[in-house]
Design an enzyme around this catalytic site. Structure first.
Site, PDB file in Angstrom:
ATOM      1  N   ARG A  72      54.254  40.215  32.894  1.00 42.41           N
ATOM      2  CA  ARG A  72      54.004  39.745  31.540  1.00 42.41           C
ATOM      3  C   ARG A  72      52.940  38.658  31.620  1.00 42.41           C
ATOM      4  O   ARG A  72      53.069  37.704  32.393  1.00 42.41           O
ATOM      5  CB  ARG A  72      55.264  39.186  30.880  1.00 42.41           C
ATOM      6  CG  ARG A  72      55.015  38.731  29.430  1.00 42.41           C
ATOM      7  CD  ARG A  72      56.288  38.391  28.715  1.00 42.41           C
ATOM      8  NE  ARG A  72      56.026  38.072  27.308  1.00 42.41           N
ATOM      9  CZ  ARG A  72      56.955  37.862  26.387  1.00 42.41           C
ATOM     10  NH1 ARG A  72      58.248  37.921  26.737  1.00 42.41           N
ATOM     11  NH2 ARG A  72      56.633  37.583  25.147  1.00 42.41           N
ATOM     12  N   ALA A  95      46.565  35.317  34.140  1.00 44.87           N
ATOM     13  CA  ALA A  95      47.508  34.401  33.468  1.00 44.87           C
ATOM     14  C   ALA A  95      48.893  35.019  33.311  1.00 44.87           C
ATOM     15  O   ALA A  95      49.382  35.215  32.200  1.00 44.87           O
ATOM     16  CB  ALA A  95      46.946  33.971  32.112  1.00 44.87           C
ATOM     17  N   ASN A 126      32.388  47.909  38.911  1.00 42.20           N
ATOM     18  CA  ASN A 126      32.858  46.542  39.115  1.00 42.20           C
ATOM     19  C   ASN A 126      34.374  46.430  39.005  1.00 42.20           C
ATOM     20  O   ASN A 126      35.054  46.164  39.979  1.00 42.20           O
ATOM     21  CB  ASN A 126      32.208  45.585  38.121  1.00 42.20           C
ATOM     22  CG  ASN A 126      30.974  44.917  38.673  1.00 42.20           C
ATOM     23  OD1 ASN A 126      30.562  45.187  39.811  1.00 42.20           O
ATOM     24  ND2 ASN A 126      30.370  44.040  37.887  1.00 42.20           N
ATOM     25  N   GLU A 127      34.871  46.607  37.779  1.00 36.50           N
ATOM     26  CA  GLU A 127      36.313  46.439  37.583  1.00 36.50           C
ATOM     27  C   GLU A 127      36.796  47.096  36.305  1.00 36.50           C
ATOM     28  O   GLU A 127      36.011  47.434  35.409  1.00 36.50           O
ATOM     29  CB  GLU A 127      36.694  44.958  37.557  1.00 36.50           C
ATOM     30  CG  GLU A 127      36.342  44.215  36.290  1.00 36.50           C
ATOM     31  CD  GLU A 127      34.927  43.709  36.239  1.00 36.50           C
ATOM     32  OE1 GLU A 127      34.274  43.918  35.181  1.00 36.50           O
ATOM     33  OE2 GLU A 127      34.446  43.109  37.212  1.00 36.50           O
ATOM     34  N   ASP A 152      22.777  42.623  36.640  1.00 39.04           N
ATOM     35  CA  ASP A 152      23.883  43.488  37.035  1.00 39.04           C
ATOM     36  C   ASP A 152      24.401  44.318  35.861  1.00 39.04           C
ATOM     37  O   ASP A 152      24.870  45.437  36.043  1.00 39.04           O
ATOM     38  CB  ASP A 152      25.025  42.643  37.615  1.00 39.04           C
ATOM     39  CG  ASP A 152      24.700  42.142  39.020  1.00 39.04           C
ATOM     40  OD1 ASP A 152      23.752  42.676  39.622  1.00 39.04           O
ATOM     41  OD2 ASP A 152      25.386  41.228  39.500  1.00 39.04           O
ATOM     42  N   GLY A 153      24.307  43.764  34.660  1.00 39.53           N
ATOM     43  CA  GLY A 153      24.731  44.529  33.482  1.00 39.53           C
ATOM     44  C   GLY A 153      23.910  45.789  33.297  1.00 39.53           C
ATOM     45  O   GLY A 153      24.436  46.838  32.911  1.00 39.53           O
ATOM     46  N   ASP A 203      48.454  37.730  30.287  1.00 40.81           N
ATOM     47  CA  ASP A 203      47.269  38.128  29.533  1.00 40.81           C
ATOM     48  C   ASP A 203      46.765  39.503  29.933  1.00 40.81           C
ATOM     49  O   ASP A 203      46.270  40.260  29.098  1.00 40.81           O
ATOM     50  CB  ASP A 203      46.153  37.106  29.734  1.00 40.81           C
ATOM     51  CG  ASP A 203      46.382  35.832  28.924  1.00 40.81           C
ATOM     52  OD1 ASP A 203      47.369  35.793  28.152  1.00 40.81           O
ATOM     53  OD2 ASP A 203      45.588  34.890  29.055  1.00 40.81           O
TER      54      ASP A 203
END
Length: 268
Positions: free
Chosen positions: A149, A186, A123-124, A45-46, A151
């Site tokens: 707030r 997170a 992808n994202e 996929d990369g 990660d």
């Protein structure tokens, strides 16, 4: 038919790439790096992500097909031992008879102190603080939604919902639904910063604006590409009017891909 091949660079992919060129020459296909009709990704996929970004400005005129030589090839329809069959169908179907499947992609508009930049992702896109937690206001359709707030934030396409987004607890969305998914990384919730705490799915024609705290050092990842910024004013994400086109020479339904990738064929 004009074609171009991108490979992962490992021994297996290099040998398969050489074999593809040899067979393509026998079929009188034309090697064209600038404006091919079809881009062939040999690897994982990369490799497909590299192919997508190499031709991101030509998405209306190019289709992609993947040959899988890695551990997991979600975008790849073909195995190495099927290369002769693939080329035979490519020549037989040509540009007029091949089945084209279009997937939605995400568009990002970055406004900085100096300029405005547009990015596209297959992808994202992720937004993270570099030396500290990310602090940002999120607006949906120009109305303030929450103060974040944590990660970072992941904004994925439907096809990308099976990638990083899935690892963050996001849902898997069928690419027939033009949408983007916003998933927290997170998050910290207290009396000052309150977030929804679950992924948000926005349909086409909706948008999300992210306003980071001033002078915050941010790492922006667009698929495999990374950029550092400390002058971002706003980040707008939405479903792009562009789409990525995949050439299908045989059926391979999306949910079959999901099953093969994450469930397997073993029965209990």
């Amino acid at each position: 038919m004009k074609y171009f091949v991108l490979n992962r660079g490992d021994e297996t992919s290099l040998k398969l790439s050489h074999k593809f060129h040899k067979l393509a020459n026998q079929y009188n296909m034309i090697l064209d790096e600038k404006s091919p009709d079809i881009a062939v990704s040999i690897g994982g996929d990369g490799t497909m992500l590299y192919a997508f970004h190499k031709f991101v400005q030509n998405l209306d005129h190019i289709s992609f097909v993947g040959i899988h030589t890695g551990h997991l090839g979600f975008y790849a329809d073909w195995k190495p031992n099927e290369i002769e069959q693939l080329l035979s169908l490519m020549v037989e179907k040509g540009n007029s008879e091949q089945i084209i499947v279009e997937y939605p992609i995400v568009q990002l508009e970055i406004k900085t102190i100096k300029d405005t930049r547009i990015y596209y992702a297959l992808n994202e896109i992720t937004i993270k603080g570099i030396h500290a937690t990310l602090v940002a206001q999120l607006d949906i359709n120009d109305d303030q939604f929450e103060m974040f707030r944590g990660d970072g934030i992941c904004i994925s396409t439907p096809s990308g919902s099976t990638a990083y987004n899935k690892g963050l607890g996001g849902g898997i969305i069928h690419p027939a639904l033009p949408s983007i998914q916003i998933t927290e990384i997170a998050s910290i919730n207290n009396r000052v910063f309150r977030t929804l705490g679950s992924p948000i799915i926005l349909p086409k024609h909706h948008h999300c604006d992210i306003y980071p705290k001033a002078k915050q050092k941010i790492l922006l990842s667009v698929d495999h590409l990374q950029f550092e910024h400390d002058d971002i004013i706003s980040i707008r994400s939405s479903v792009s009017h562009k789409k990525v086109r995949f050439a299908r020479y045989r059926p391979f339904p999306f949910w079959n891909r999901v099953k093969d990738a994450f469930v397997g064929n073993e029965s209990n």
